[in-house]
Design a protein around this motif. Structure first.
Motif, mmCIF file in Angstrom:
data_model
loop_
_atom_site.group_PDB
_atom_site.id
_atom_site.type_symbol
_atom_site.label_atom_id
_atom_site.label_comp_id
_atom_site.label_asym_id
_atom_site.label_seq_id
_atom_site.Cartn_x
_atom_site.Cartn_y
_atom_site.Cartn_z
ATOM 1 N N HIS A 2 22.108 17.344 29.770
ATOM 2 C CA HIS A 2 21.909 18.792 29.900
ATOM 3 C C HIS A 2 22.041 19.312 31.326
ATOM 4 O O HIS A 2 22.070 20.522 31.530
ATOM 5 N N GLY A 3 22.064 18.418 32.306
ATOM 6 C CA GLY A 3 22.190 18.858 33.690
ATOM 7 C C GLY A 3 20.942 19.458 34.287
ATOM 8 O O GLY A 3 20.989 20.058 35.368
ATOM 9 N N GLU A 4 19.794 19.314 33.614
ATOM 10 C CA GLU A 4 18.535 19.845 34.108
ATOM 11 C C GLU A 4 17.390 19.061 33.503
ATOM 12 O O GLU A 4 17.560 18.318 32.523
ATOM 13 N N VAL A 5 16.219 19.222 34.101
ATOM 14 C CA VAL A 5 15.020 18.568 33.589
ATOM 15 C C VAL A 5 14.372 19.506 32.591
ATOM 16 O O VAL A 5 13.912 20.590 32.948
ATOM 17 N N ARG A 6 14.331 19.080 31.334
ATOM 18 C CA ARG A 6 13.781 19.916 30.276
ATOM 19 C C ARG A 6 12.352 19.509 29.957
ATOM 20 O O ARG A 6 12.054 18.326 29.854
ATOM 21 N N GLY A 7 11.490 20.489 29.800
ATOM 22 C CA GLY A 7 10.111 20.236 29.431
ATOM 23 C C GLY A 7 9.183 20.302 30.636
ATOM 24 O O GLY A 7 9.500 19.799 31.715
ATOM 25 N N ARG A 8 8.039 20.911 30.416
ATOM 26 C CA ARG A 8 7.069 21.069 31.504
ATOM 27 C C ARG A 8 6.503 19.719 31.948
ATOM 28 O O ARG A 8 6.312 19.479 33.142
ATOM 29 N N THR A 9 6.252 18.840 30.971
ATOM 30 C CA THR A 9 5.690 17.529 31.311
ATOM 31 C C THR A 9 6.648 16.736 32.179
ATOM 32 O O THR A 9 6.246 16.103 33.170
ATOM 33 N N ARG A 10 7.921 16.764 31.845
ATOM 34 C CA ARG A 10 8.907 16.007 32.618
ATOM 35 C C ARG A 10 9.094 16.605 34.007
ATOM 36 O O ARG A 10 9.265 15.866 34.979
ATOM 37 N N ARG A 11 9.050 17.911 34.113
ATOM 38 C CA ARG A 11 9.173 18.531 35.437
ATOM 39 C C ARG A 11 7.973 18.164 36.321
ATOM 40 O O ARG A 11 8.134 17.928 37.525
ATOM 41 N N ASN A 12 6.790 18.121 35.713
ATOM 42 C CA ASN A 12 5.615 17.712 36.490
ATOM 43 C C ASN A 12 5.738 16.259 36.944
ATOM 44 O O ASN A 12 5.295 15.908 38.045
ATOM 45 N N THR A 13 6.333 15.428 36.107
ATOM 46 C CA THR A 13 6.535 14.027 36.486
ATOM 47 C C THR A 13 7.487 13.921 37.670
ATOM 48 O O THR A 13 7.220 13.192 38.639
ATOM 49 N N VAL A 14 8.618 14.639 37.615
ATOM 50 C CA VAL A 14 9.574 14.630 38.729
ATOM 51 C C VAL A 14 8.932 15.206 39.988
ATOM 52 O O VAL A 14 9.160 14.717 41.104
ATOM 53 N N LYS A 15 8.115 16.217 39.803
ATOM 54 C CA LYS A 15 7.423 16.839 40.948
ATOM 55 C C LYS A 15 6.516 15.833 41.645
ATOM 56 O O LYS A 15 6.464 15.764 42.881
ATOM 57 N N ARG A 16 5.785 15.033 40.860
ATOM 58 C CA ARG A 16 4.905 14.019 41.452
ATOM 59 C C ARG A 16 5.703 12.937 42.168
ATOM 60 O O ARG A 16 5.295 12.444 43.220
ATOM 61 N N ILE A 17 6.848 12.579 41.611
ATOM 62 C CA ILE A 17 7.682 11.547 42.247
ATOM 63 C C ILE A 17 8.217 12.046 43.580
ATOM 64 O O ILE A 17 8.239 11.316 44.573
ATOM 65 N N VAL A 18 8.656 13.302 43.623
ATOM 66 C CA VAL A 18 9.171 13.868 44.879
ATOM 67 C C VAL A 18 8.063 13.937 45.922
ATOM 68 O O VAL A 18 8.278 13.649 47.114
ATOM 69 N N ALA A 19 6.853 14.295 45.488
ATOM 70 C CA ALA A 19 5.739 14.429 46.426
ATOM 71 C C ALA A 19 5.329 13.090 47.040
ATOM 72 O O ALA A 19 4.773 13.058 48.143
ATOM 73 N N LYS A 20 5.599 12.001 46.360
ATOM 74 C CA LYS A 20 5.223 10.681 46.880
ATOM 75 C C LYS A 20 6.022 10.304 48.118
ATOM 76 O O LYS A 20 5.519 9.605 48.999
ATOM 77 N N GLY A 21 7.282 10.736 48.175
ATOM 78 C CA GLY A 21 8.117 10.411 49.327
ATOM 79 C C GLY A 21 8.364 8.920 49.451
ATOM 80 O O GLY A 21 8.753 8.256 48.490
ATOM 81 N N PRO A 22 8.114 8.346 50.626
ATOM 82 C CA PRO A 22 8.379 6.913 50.815
ATOM 83 C C PRO A 22 7.407 6.011 50.067
ATOM 84 O O PRO A 22 7.633 4.791 50.021
ATOM 85 N N ASP A 23 6.350 6.565 49.465
ATOM 86 C CA ASP A 23 5.385 5.753 48.736
ATOM 87 C C ASP A 23 5.794 5.511 47.289
ATOM 88 O O ASP A 23 4.992 4.978 46.500
ATOM 89 N N ARG A 24 7.016 5.870 46.923
ATOM 90 C CA ARG A 24 7.480 5.640 45.554
ATOM 91 C C ARG A 24 7.600 4.151 45.261
ATOM 92 O O ARG A 24 7.928 3.356 46.136
#
Length: 422
Positions: free
Chosen positions: A280-302
């Motif tokens: 789809h070329g995008e992140v669908r669903g609020r839960t999945r967007r929150n998951t991606v948001k948390r991953i981005v916020a981790k930065g080098p701690d992923r």
């Protein structure tokens, strides 16, 4: 037994009232004296209790997530005090106290529903003994004693004698077959719930007390249910089988939608998210967007799984944003391919002749139109100048022999020897 019953009298009356209300509903559909009416009343009681325990379950999930956040610190403590188990345990307890984390929080739902379990147990025991309890009067008591679930009375037990089972209007074989099947299903559902938690939703790279606790519960709880199940009435077995199935489904939902970071379930979940983004070329669903948001916020701690996900987005020409969405980015492609920026190449080293040519002033350089005859004349002049020099063939070359020091002597000017040493 009466003393224990009196301790749970404050909850026995509400439990019996809820069962009676559900019995009125299902009795109108299946008949007042049927096993379906009484059995479904117990199932509905379980569902109602578990719905009320959802806030406690959410608190359990948050505590579990806090344990996961602390795992890197736990790993550092384990590596630092790997040879001192006592100091390691002290540091772990200190970490739990500072962060307000309780490793035993996974037992909270079981502890919270224990009073309801004991209340239901005493209600069914009273029915088996022919005693009224709570809001269950004599007509309801007679109706409950006549109810059979697949041929087994509601108040019958696996260890009951044949005379007692006959008094309830059933055969001992039917009671033991039904109770044995329910005990096996109850233990199997409990084992499967703990096993999927250990194999899919635990970060196995870090050994924590929480993980050891879950591993113990995976084997201990099924055994406890199997041993205690032979003394449970059929109605209580219906209760525990229902609550175990509910727990199993609830756990599967959490693993599928909110897996533990670093676990096998997270790898499967992020692969599904990546496939969805590819389609789809995008992140669908609020839960999945929150998951991606948390991953981005981790930065080098992923962790490795999250880095793999970010790399997969980069290969698609996408970059994860702080709000959980993705956008097109060429830099993400270069980063995913291992070339975040083209490296600056050092120029090749020039030969000495080229460097001399480059350093020669333009006025002193010969023009490109010089002829071969001019070059030949310059060579002849050079040879002639060498022939005009005086030759001294008889004299040894001063430049070589005079500068060479004799063997055993130091080079350079020699100091005169002391007169006493001559």
């Amino acid at each position: 037994m009466d003393t224990i019953a009196s301790l749970f009298s404050f909850i026995t009356t509400p439990v019996s009232w809820v069962i009676v209300q559900f019995h009125k509903l299902y009795g109108a559909l299946f008949g007042d004296d049927t096993g379906w009416a009484w059995g479904l009343s117990i199932v509905s009681l379980v569902i109602l209790i578990r719905i009320c325990l959802i806030p406690l379950f959410v608190k359990q999930i948050k505590s579990t997530r806090n344990m996961q956040v602390l795992q890197p610190k736990m790993k550092a403590i384990q590596e630092r005090y790997k040879n001192d188990k006592q100091r390691q345990s002290e540091e772990m307890m200190k970490l739990y106290k500072e962060t307000g984390t309780n490793p035993l929080s996974s037992c909270l739902p079981i502890l919270a529903q224990s009073p309801f379990f004991f209340a239901l147990y005493h209600v069914l025991s009273a029915i088996a003994s022919g005693k009224t309890i709570g809001v269950i009067d004599q007509p309801l008591l007679d109706s409950a004693r006549q109810a059979h679930i697949f041929g087994a009375p509601l108040a019958a037990k696996f260890m009951d004698s044949e005379e007692k089972v006959s008094a309830l209007g059933a055969s001992l074989t039917d009671v033991r077959v039904v109770t044995a099947i329910m005990i096996v299903m109850m233990s199997a559902s409990q084992f499967f719930t703990q096993r999927q938690l250990m194999t899919k939703n635990v970060d196995l790279t870090v050994k924590t007390p929480y993980m050891q606790q879950q591993k113990m519960l995976m084997y201990i709880f099924p055994v406890i249910f199997a041993v205690m199940g032979i003394n449970f009435p059929v109605g209580v077995l219906v209760y525990w089988l229902t609550t175990n199935v509910w727990t199993m489904g609830q756990q599967m939902y959490v693993i599928n939608q909110n897996p533990t970071p670093g676990s096998k379930a997270q790898d499967q979940y992020l692969n599904r998210v990546l496939k969805s983004v590819t389609s789809h070329g995008e992140v669908r669903g609020r839960t999945r967007r929150n998951t991606v948001k948390r991953i981005v916020a981790k930065g080098p701690d992923r962790n490795d799984i999250e880095r793999k996900f970010i790399t997969g987005l980069g290969k698609l020409g996408l970059a994860a944003q702080e709000d959980g969405t993705v956008t097109k980015s060429e830099a993400a492609v270069l980063e995913a391919e291992g070339g975040a920026a083209p490296k600056r190449q050092q120029p090749k080293r020039q030969t000495k002749a080229k460097r001399h040519t480059a350093a020669t002033p333009p006025g002193t350089a010969k023009s490109s139109g010089s002829t071969d005859s001019e070059a030949k004349t310059s060579l002849e002049k050079q040879d002639a100048s060498q022939d005009d020099k005086p030759k001294s063939a008889d004299k040894p070359a001063a430049s070589g022999s005079s500068r060479q020091a004799k063997s055993g002597q130091r080079k350079g000017p020699q100091r005169p020897k002391h007169p006493s040493k001559k």
